[in-house]
Design a protein around this motif. Structure first.
Motif, PDB file in Angstrom:
ATOM      1  N   TYR A   1       3.377   4.226  -9.003  1.00 34.94           N
ATOM      2  CA  TYR A   1       4.561   3.788  -8.261  1.00 34.94           C
ATOM      3  C   TYR A   1       4.201   3.498  -6.813  1.00 34.94           C
ATOM      4  CZ  TYR A   1       4.772   8.574  -6.435  1.00 34.94           C
ATOM      5  OH  TYR A   1       4.477   9.764  -5.830  1.00 34.94           O
ATOM      6  N   GLU A   2       5.054   2.732  -6.175  1.00 32.92           N
ATOM      7  CA  GLU A   2       4.920   2.396  -4.764  1.00 32.92           C
ATOM      8  C   GLU A   2       6.299   2.506  -4.124  1.00 32.92           C
ATOM      9  OE1 GLU A   2       2.337   1.688  -2.798  1.00 32.92           O
ATOM     10  OE2 GLU A   2       0.871   1.803  -4.422  1.00 32.92           O
ATOM     11  N   ILE A   3       6.317   2.874  -2.863  1.00 36.56           N
ATOM     12  CA  ILE A   3       7.556   2.999  -2.103  1.00 36.56           C
ATOM     13  C   ILE A   3       7.451   2.113  -0.878  1.00 36.56           C
ATOM     14  CG2 ILE A   3       9.000   4.573  -0.766  1.00 36.56           C
ATOM     15  CD1 ILE A   3       7.930   6.842  -2.594  1.00 36.56           C
ATOM     16  N   ASP A   4       8.527   1.382  -0.598  1.00 35.97           N
ATOM     17  CA  ASP A   4       8.555   0.533   0.592  1.00 35.97           C
ATOM     18  C   ASP A   4      10.009   0.243   0.944  1.00 35.97           C
ATOM     19  OD1 ASP A   4       6.262  -1.170   2.116  1.00 35.97           O
ATOM     20  OD2 ASP A   4       8.210  -2.170   2.252  1.00 35.97           O
ATOM     21  N   ASP A   5      10.221  -0.286   2.137  1.00 35.19           N
ATOM     22  CA  ASP A   5      11.565  -0.711   2.537  1.00 35.19           C
ATOM     23  C   ASP A   5      11.978  -1.986   1.816  1.00 35.19           C
ATOM     24  OD1 ASP A   5      11.973   1.390   4.362  1.00 35.19           O
ATOM     25  OD2 ASP A   5      10.920   0.303   5.937  1.00 35.19           O
ATOM     26  N   GLU A   6      10.995  -2.787   1.404  1.00 29.76           N
ATOM     27  CA  GLU A   6      11.250  -4.072   0.750  1.00 29.76           C
ATOM     28  C   GLU A   6      10.789  -4.035  -0.704  1.00 29.76           C
ATOM     29  OE1 GLU A   6      12.775  -6.650   2.225  1.00 29.76           O
ATOM     30  OE2 GLU A   6      12.981  -5.466   4.067  1.00 29.76           O
ATOM     31  N   ASP A   7      11.634  -4.507  -1.614  1.00 30.56           N
ATOM     32  CA  ASP A   7      11.277  -4.482  -3.037  1.00 30.56           C
ATOM     33  C   ASP A   7      10.078  -5.363  -3.349  1.00 30.56           C
ATOM     34  OD1 ASP A   7      12.735  -6.812  -2.632  1.00 30.56           O
ATOM     35  OD2 ASP A   7      14.037  -6.533  -4.344  1.00 30.56           O
ATOM     36  N   ALA A   8       9.990  -6.527  -2.719  1.00 30.31           N
ATOM     37  CA  ALA A   8       8.876  -7.442  -2.994  1.00 30.31           C
ATOM     38  C   ALA A   8       7.537  -6.832  -2.580  1.00 30.31           C
ATOM     39  CB  ALA A   8       9.093  -8.777  -2.288  1.00 30.31           C
ATOM     40  N   VAL A   9       7.521  -6.110  -1.481  1.00 37.84           N
ATOM     41  CA  VAL A   9       6.287  -5.483  -1.001  1.00 37.84           C
ATOM     42  C   VAL A   9       5.842  -4.391  -1.970  1.00 37.84           C
ATOM     43  CG1 VAL A   9       5.244  -4.141   0.868  1.00 37.84           C
ATOM     44  CG2 VAL A   9       6.794  -6.029   1.406  1.00 37.84           C
ATOM     45  N   ALA A  10       6.783  -3.549  -2.396  1.00 42.54           N
ATOM     46  CA  ALA A  10       6.451  -2.478  -3.344  1.00 42.54           C
ATOM     47  C   ALA A  10       5.962  -3.067  -4.667  1.00 42.54           C
ATOM     48  CB  ALA A  10       7.666  -1.583  -3.570  1.00 42.54           C
ATOM     49  N   MET A  11       6.611  -4.121  -5.142  1.00 36.47           N
ATOM     50  CA  MET A  11       6.202  -4.743  -6.404  1.00 36.47           C
ATOM     51  C   MET A  11       4.842  -5.417  -6.271  1.00 36.47           C
ATOM     52  SD  MET A  11       9.795  -5.988  -8.152  1.00 36.47           S
ATOM     53  CE  MET A  11       9.600  -7.622  -7.618  1.00 36.47           C
ATOM     54  N   ASP A  12       4.568  -6.046  -5.141  1.00 37.67           N
ATOM     55  CA  ASP A  12       3.255  -6.665  -4.930  1.00 37.67           C
ATOM     56  C   ASP A  12       2.140  -5.622  -4.974  1.00 37.67           C
ATOM     57  OD1 ASP A  12       4.329  -9.190  -4.715  1.00 37.67           O
ATOM     58  OD2 ASP A  12       4.205  -9.270  -2.515  1.00 37.67           O
ATOM     59  N   ARG A  13       2.382  -4.459  -4.386  1.00 38.31           N
ATOM     60  CA  ARG A  13       1.356  -3.408  -4.395  1.00 38.31           C
ATOM     61  C   ARG A  13       1.140  -2.861  -5.797  1.00 38.31           C
ATOM     62  NH1 ARG A  13       3.602  -1.209   0.763  1.00 38.31           N
ATOM     63  NH2 ARG A  13       4.313   0.569  -0.437  1.00 38.31           N
ATOM     64  N   ILE A  14       2.222  -2.724  -6.578  1.00 39.64           N
ATOM     65  CA  ILE A  14       2.089  -2.275  -7.978  1.00 39.64           C
ATOM     66  C   ILE A  14       1.270  -3.290  -8.762  1.00 39.64           C
ATOM     67  CG2 ILE A  14       3.415  -2.156 -10.144  1.00 39.64           C
ATOM     68  CD1 ILE A  14       3.472   0.457  -8.745  1.00 39.64           C
ATOM     69  N   ARG A  15       1.571  -4.572  -8.593  1.00 42.75           N
ATOM     70  CA  ARG A  15       0.866  -5.617  -9.344  1.00 42.75           C
ATOM     71  C   ARG A  15      -0.571  -5.791  -8.868  1.00 42.75           C
ATOM     72  NH1 ARG A  15       6.207  -8.362 -10.138  1.00 42.75           N
ATOM     73  NH2 ARG A  15       6.668  -7.799 -12.301  1.00 42.75           N
ATOM     74  N   ALA A  16      -0.876  -5.388  -7.645  1.00 44.86           N
ATOM     75  CA  ALA A  16      -2.259  -5.415  -7.179  1.00 44.86           C
ATOM     76  C   ALA A  16      -3.085  -4.375  -7.937  1.00 44.86           C
ATOM     77  CB  ALA A  16      -2.326  -5.154  -5.681  1.00 44.86           C
ATOM     78  N   LYS A  17      -2.457  -3.263  -8.290  1.00 47.29           N
ATOM     79  CA  LYS A  17      -3.123  -2.219  -9.066  1.00 47.29           C
ATOM     80  C   LYS A  17      -3.244  -2.605 -10.534  1.00 47.29           C
ATOM     81  CE  LYS A  17      -1.425   1.660  -6.322  1.00 47.29           C
ATOM     82  NZ  LYS A  17      -0.572   2.860  -6.350  1.00 47.29           N
ATOM     83  N   ASN A  18      -2.186  -3.255 -11.062  1.00 50.01           N
ATOM     84  CA  ASN A  18      -2.146  -3.629 -12.478  1.00 50.01           C
ATOM     85  C   ASN A  18      -1.394  -4.960 -12.596  1.00 50.01           C
ATOM     86  OD1 ASN A  18      -1.964  -3.848 -15.244  1.00 50.01           O
ATOM     87  ND2 ASN A  18      -0.504  -2.175 -15.482  1.00 50.01           N
ATOM     88  N   PRO A  19      -2.112  -6.075 -12.665  1.00 52.60           N
ATOM     89  CA  PRO A  19      -1.454  -7.386 -12.731  1.00 52.60           C
ATOM     90  C   PRO A  19      -0.502  -7.548 -13.916  1.00 52.60           C
ATOM     91  CG  PRO A  19      -3.794  -7.635 -12.290  1.00 52.60           C
ATOM     92  CD  PRO A  19      -3.567  -6.192 -12.616  1.00 52.60           C
ATOM     93  N   ASP A  20      -0.681  -6.756 -14.958  1.00 53.03           N
ATOM     94  CA  ASP A  20       0.172  -6.844 -16.135  1.00 53.03           C
ATOM     95  C   ASP A  20       1.272  -5.774 -16.127  1.00 53.03           C
ATOM     96  OD1 ASP A  20       0.769  -8.166 -18.558  1.00 53.03           O
ATOM     97  OD2 ASP A  20      -0.219  -6.575 -19.703  1.00 53.03           O
ATOM     98  N   ALA A  21       1.583  -5.248 -14.961  1.00 49.85           N
ATOM     99  CA  ALA A  21       2.559  -4.163 -14.839  1.00 49.85           C
ATOM    100  C   ALA A  21       3.951  -4.600 -15.299  1.00 49.85           C
ATOM    101  CB  ALA A  21       2.636  -3.694 -13.390  1.00 49.85           C
TER     102      ALA A  21
END
Length: 89
Positions: free
Chosen positions: A44-64
């Motif tokens: 999981y990732e936490i951020d003020d912005e949903d797009a930023v948190a999702m980008d970091r998750i997908r950087a870890k696992n592109p098929d997330a």
């Protein structure tokens, strides 16, 4: 199972289950922020912005398969609109 094969109900159910496990850890310090959970891995990732948190998750696992929520809130985004009627005297 490929990510596109995950029914919405499965993503939501897994996301909520993972959040219940994380709630005590993340809620006190991050209330109001966005939590993006990869329901496949539990990362999981936490951020003020949903797009930023999702980008970091997908950087870890592109098929997330990502489930997002606002920590301590029932919804991430508000839908609809409010109409203001001017006060005419």
């Amino acid at each position: 199972m490929h990510s596109s094969d995950y029914p919405r109900e499965v993503v939501v159910s897994r996301g909520k289950a993972i959040y219940r496990q994380l709630r005590d850890k993340v809620e006190p310090a991050h209330k109001g922020k966005i939590l993006a959970i990869d329901v496949k891995t539990g990362n999981y990732e936490i951020d003020d912005e949903d797009a930023v948190a999702m980008d970091r998750i997908r950087a870890k696992n592109p098929d997330a398969m990502v489930y997002c929520l606002r920590i301590g809130s029932p919804a991430v985004h508000r839908f609809g609109f409010r109409v203001s009627v001017p006060n005419v005297e």
